[in-house]
Design a protein around this motif. Structure first.
Motif, PDB file in Angstrom:
ATOM      1  N   GLY A   4       0.800  -1.216   0.000  1.00 31.08           N
ATOM      2  CA  GLY A   4       0.000   0.000   0.000  1.00 31.08           C
ATOM      3  C   GLY A   4       0.832   1.264   0.000  1.00 31.08           C
ATOM      4  O   GLY A   4       0.316   2.351   0.245  1.00 31.08           O
ATOM      5  N   ILE A   5       2.138   1.140  -0.287  1.00 28.78           N
ATOM      6  CA  ILE A   5       3.002   2.309  -0.413  1.00 28.78           C
ATOM      7  C   ILE A   5       3.183   2.591  -1.904  1.00 28.78           C
ATOM      8  O   ILE A   5       3.912   1.871  -2.601  1.00 28.78           O
ATOM      9  N   VAL A   6       2.517   3.612  -2.403  1.00 30.18           N
ATOM     10  CA  VAL A   6       2.530   3.921  -3.836  1.00 30.18           C
ATOM     11  C   VAL A   6       3.930   4.337  -4.270  1.00 30.18           C
ATOM     12  O   VAL A   6       4.560   5.191  -3.651  1.00 30.18           O
ATOM     13  N   GLU A   7       4.410   3.725  -5.361  1.00 34.79           N
ATOM     14  CA  GLU A   7       5.756   4.024  -5.847  1.00 34.79           C
ATOM     15  C   GLU A   7       5.783   5.188  -6.829  1.00 34.79           C
ATOM     16  O   GLU A   7       6.761   5.935  -6.892  1.00 34.79           O
ATOM     17  N   GLU A   8       4.722   5.333  -7.605  1.00 41.76           N
ATOM     18  CA  GLU A   8       4.684   6.447  -8.557  1.00 41.76           C
ATOM     19  C   GLU A   8       3.267   6.638  -9.088  1.00 41.76           C
ATOM     20  O   GLU A   8       2.417   5.748  -9.003  1.00 41.76           O
ATOM     21  N   LEU A   9       3.036   7.816  -9.630  1.00 45.48           N
ATOM     22  CA  LEU A   9       1.800   8.101 -10.345  1.00 45.48           C
ATOM     23  C   LEU A   9       2.018   7.754 -11.809  1.00 45.48           C
ATOM     24  O   LEU A   9       2.902   8.307 -12.466  1.00 45.48           O
ATOM     25  N   GLY A  10       1.223   6.823 -12.317  1.00 43.09           N
ATOM     26  CA  GLY A  10       1.317   6.439 -13.712  1.00 43.09           C
ATOM     27  C   GLY A  10       0.216   7.095 -14.527  1.00 43.09           C
ATOM     28  O   GLY A  10      -0.598   7.856 -14.007  1.00 43.09           O
ATOM     29  N   GLU A  11       0.190   6.780 -15.820  1.00 44.25           N
ATOM     30  CA  GLU A  11      -0.804   7.359 -16.720  1.00 44.25           C
ATOM     31  C   GLU A  11      -1.314   6.290 -17.684  1.00 44.25           C
ATOM     32  O   GLU A  11      -0.540   5.501 -18.229  1.00 44.25           O
ATOM     33  N   ILE A  12      -2.615   6.268 -17.884  1.00 41.09           N
ATOM     34  CA  ILE A  12      -3.212   5.360 -18.858  1.00 41.09           C
ATOM     35  C   ILE A  12      -2.943   5.911 -20.257  1.00 41.09           C
ATOM     36  O   ILE A  12      -3.283   7.061 -20.550  1.00 41.09           O
ATOM     37  N   VAL A  13      -2.336   5.089 -21.118  1.00 40.85           N
ATOM     38  CA  VAL A  13      -2.013   5.558 -22.474  1.00 40.85           C
ATOM     39  C   VAL A  13      -2.851   4.865 -23.546  1.00 40.85           C
ATOM     40  O   VAL A  13      -2.907   5.333 -24.694  1.00 40.85           O
ATOM     41  N   ALA A  14      -3.505   3.761 -23.202  1.00 37.47           N
ATOM     42  CA  ALA A  14      -4.371   3.096 -24.176  1.00 37.47           C
ATOM     43  C   ALA A  14      -5.359   2.196 -23.451  1.00 37.47           C
ATOM     44  O   ALA A  14      -5.027   1.575 -22.436  1.00 37.47           O
ATOM     45  N   VAL A  15      -6.587   2.139 -23.977  1.00 41.11           N
ATOM     46  CA  VAL A  15      -7.628   1.253 -23.448  1.00 41.11           C
ATOM     47  C   VAL A  15      -8.287   0.557 -24.623  1.00 41.11           C
ATOM     48  O   VAL A  15      -8.808   1.214 -25.528  1.00 41.11           O
ATOM     49  N   GLU A  16      -8.247  -0.762 -24.622  1.00 44.28           N
ATOM     50  CA  GLU A  16      -8.860  -1.546 -25.697  1.00 44.28           C
ATOM     51  C   GLU A  16      -9.982  -2.394 -25.107  1.00 44.28           C
ATOM     52  O   GLU A  16      -9.746  -3.282 -24.295  1.00 44.28           O
ATOM     53  N   GLU A  17     -11.218  -2.089 -25.517  1.00 45.02           N
ATOM     54  CA  GLU A  17     -12.367  -2.845 -25.031  1.00 45.02           C
ATOM     55  C   GLU A  17     -12.426  -4.197 -25.743  1.00 45.02           C
ATOM     56  O   GLU A  17     -12.301  -4.275 -26.965  1.00 45.02           O
ATOM     57  N   ARG A  18     -12.625  -5.265 -24.971  1.00 43.91           N
ATOM     58  CA  ARG A  18     -12.675  -6.613 -25.526  1.00 43.91           C
ATOM     59  C   ARG A  18     -13.900  -7.352 -25.007  1.00 43.91           C
ATOM     60  O   ARG A  18     -13.803  -8.394 -24.367  1.00 43.91           O
ATOM     61  N   GLY A  19     -15.069  -6.801 -25.282  1.00 42.89           N
ATOM     62  CA  GLY A  19     -16.302  -7.426 -24.824  1.00 42.89           C
ATOM     63  C   GLY A  19     -16.429  -7.350 -23.322  1.00 42.89           C
ATOM     64  O   GLY A  19     -16.650  -6.271 -22.761  1.00 42.89           O
ATOM     65  N   ASP A  20     -16.282  -8.506 -22.643  1.00 44.53           N
ATOM     66  CA  ASP A  20     -16.418  -8.516 -21.191  1.00 44.53           C
ATOM     67  C   ASP A  20     -15.064  -8.344 -20.500  1.00 44.53           C
ATOM     68  O   ASP A  20     -14.911  -8.648 -19.318  1.00 44.53           O
ATOM     69  N   ALA A  21     -14.080  -7.828 -21.239  1.00 42.06           N
ATOM     70  CA  ALA A  21     -12.754  -7.590 -20.676  1.00 42.06           C
ATOM     71  C   ALA A  21     -12.143  -6.355 -21.330  1.00 42.06           C
ATOM     72  O   ALA A  21     -12.694  -5.802 -22.285  1.00 42.06           O
ATOM     73  N   SER A  22     -11.019  -5.912 -20.795  1.00 44.81           N
ATOM     74  CA  SER A  22     -10.312  -4.767 -21.362  1.00 44.81           C
ATOM     75  C   SER A  22      -8.814  -5.037 -21.339  1.00 44.81           C
ATOM     76  O   SER A  22      -8.317  -5.766 -20.473  1.00 44.81           O
ATOM     77  N   ARG A  23      -8.103  -4.466 -22.292  1.00 45.37           N
ATOM     78  CA  ARG A  23      -6.639  -4.481 -22.272  1.00 45.37           C
ATOM     79  C   ARG A  23      -6.183  -3.039 -22.099  1.00 45.37           C
ATOM     80  O   ARG A  23      -6.559  -2.161 -22.886  1.00 45.37           O
ATOM     81  N   ILE A  24      -5.411  -2.786 -21.052  1.00 44.74           N
ATOM     82  CA  ILE A  24      -5.024  -1.425 -20.694  1.00 44.74           C
ATOM     83  C   ILE A  24      -3.507  -1.305 -20.718  1.00 44.74           C
ATOM     84  O   ILE A  24      -2.793  -2.175 -20.225  1.00 44.74           O
ATOM     85  N   THR A  25      -3.024  -0.212 -21.302  1.00 46.33           N
ATOM     86  CA  THR A  25      -1.588   0.070 -21.317  1.00 46.33           C
ATOM     87  C   THR A  25      -1.318   1.265 -20.414  1.00 46.33           C
ATOM     88  O   THR A  25      -2.011   2.287 -20.505  1.00 46.33           O
ATOM     89  N   VAL A  26      -0.329   1.105 -19.554  1.00 42.15           N
ATOM     90  CA  VAL A  26      -0.033   2.101 -18.522  1.00 42.15           C
ATOM     91  C   VAL A  26       1.417   2.553 -18.649  1.00 42.15           C
ATOM     92  O   VAL A  26       2.317   1.724 -18.844  1.00 42.15           O
ATOM     93  N   ARG A  27       1.646   3.848 -18.529  1.00 43.47           N
ATOM     94  CA  ARG A  27       3.014   4.360 -18.479  1.00 43.47           C
ATOM     95  C   ARG A  27       3.441   4.522 -17.029  1.00 43.47           C
ATOM     96  O   ARG A  27       2.754   5.171 -16.235  1.00 43.47           O
ATOM     97  N   GLY A  28       4.592   3.932 -16.688  1.00 42.70           N
ATOM     98  CA  GLY A  28       5.132   4.027 -15.333  1.00 42.70           C
ATOM     99  C   GLY A  28       6.587   3.617 -15.341  1.00 42.70           C
ATOM    100  O   GLY A  28       6.901   2.430 -15.217  1.00 42.70           O
ATOM    101  N   PRO A  29       7.502   4.553 -15.523  1.00 42.04           N
ATOM    102  CA  PRO A  29       8.923   4.209 -15.660  1.00 42.04           C
ATOM    103  C   PRO A  29       9.523   3.503 -14.451  1.00 42.04           C
ATOM    104  O   PRO A  29      10.391   2.640 -14.611  1.00 42.04           O
ATOM    105  N   VAL A  30       9.075   3.826 -13.243  1.00 42.34           N
ATOM    106  CA  VAL A  30       9.643   3.189 -12.053  1.00 42.34           C
ATOM    107  C   VAL A  30       9.250   1.720 -11.979  1.00 42.34           C
ATOM    108  O   VAL A  30      10.100   0.832 -11.849  1.00 42.34           O
ATOM    109  N   VAL A  31       7.952   1.433 -12.059  1.00 43.32           N
ATOM    110  CA  VAL A  31       7.496   0.055 -11.917  1.00 43.32           C
ATOM    111  C   VAL A  31       7.830  -0.785 -13.144  1.00 43.32           C
ATOM    112  O   VAL A  31       7.905  -2.016 -13.061  1.00 43.32           O
ATOM    113  N   THR A  32       8.055  -0.130 -14.282  1.00 39.74           N
ATOM    114  CA  THR A  32       8.390  -0.857 -15.504  1.00 39.74           C
ATOM    115  C   THR A  32       9.870  -1.217 -15.557  1.00 39.74           C
ATOM    116  O   THR A  32      10.268  -2.123 -16.294  1.00 39.74           O
ATOM    117  N   SER A  33      10.687  -0.538 -14.772  1.00 42.92           N
ATOM    118  CA  SER A  33      12.147  -0.687 -14.871  1.00 42.92           C
ATOM    119  C   SER A  33      12.620  -2.126 -14.739  1.00 42.92           C
ATOM    120  O   SER A  33      13.560  -2.540 -15.416  1.00 42.92           O
TER     121      SER A  33
END
Length: 208
Positions: A4-33
């Motif tokens: 529960g200790i947040v490492e960084e504020l990220g940003e949603i860069v893409a959202v793809e609706e897939r019926g009853d699901a979604s594929r989401i792309t997130v920008r976050g350099p710290v957690v992606t490293s």
């Protein structure tokens, strides 16, 4: 598991609706490293699995199933939304917050904000089904942030989401500056995860 200790504020860069699901792309350099395929990252308190990673763009992609969309606020994210990000805890790291699973129990709504000189009190509505697990000075996770409950109560009239129970948390400057809750306006829907220990205790008592 998370803390529960947040490492960084990220940003949603893409959202793809897939019926009853979604594929989401997130920008976050710290957690992606150091993230890899199959790793867990909490996005606004929701434990999600990395299915793709682009190092050069500092982004990762996750699939979100219908159960998660129905139980959390993830389905309301759009391109440009800011999100709280945390990598799964390492076994040799300090537990800075409390035990957080990343399994959202329900959602609440920001009811009021009361800024003070050096902190801010935020009141959040609480579903009746979760109220019994929340105690004053206990821990609760709000959009992936480990917070201490400073007050509890029942409103005379229900909030916009129909809930009458509420709890309050006090935000220090760091939390206000480095998490989405710091700027979330009244009416914002937030993900809630109650303390897992309380649920285990209830189950054990019920089983006798």
């Amino acid at each position: 598991m998370f803390t529960g200790i947040v490492e960084e504020l990220g940003e949603i860069v893409a959202v793809e609706e897939r019926g009853d699901a979604s594929r989401i792309t997130v920008r976050g350099p710290v957690v992606t490293s150091d993230a890899g395929h199959g790793d867990s990252i909490a996005v606004n308190g929701v434990c999600l699995t990395v299915v793709d990673k682009v190092v050069e763009g500092d982004t990762f992609t996750v699939d979100v199933m219908g159960e998660t969309l129905n139980r959390s606020s993830i389905g309301g994210l759009t391109v440009g939304s800011r999100v709280n990000l945390e990598r799964a805890a390492a076994v040799d790291s300090r537990l800075g917050g409390h035990i957080v699973q990343g399994h959202v129990d329900g959602t609440g709504t920001v009811v009021s904000r009361d800024p003070q000189e050096n902190w801010e009190v935020v009141r959040i509505s609480l579903p009746d089904s979760l109220a019994r697990y929340v105690v004053e000075k206990g821990s609760i996770t709000v959009d992936g942030i480990s917070l201490t409950v400073s007050a509890l109560g029942v409103a005379a009239a229900p909030a916009a989401d129909g809930n009458t129970d509420w709890f309050e948390v006090s935000l220090i400057p760091t939390t206000r500056e480095l998490t989405t809750l710091g700027t979330a306006p009244v009416g914002t829907t937030v993900n809630l995860e109650v303390d897992i220990i309380a649920k285990y205790v209830e189950r054990l008592v019920a089983r006798g």
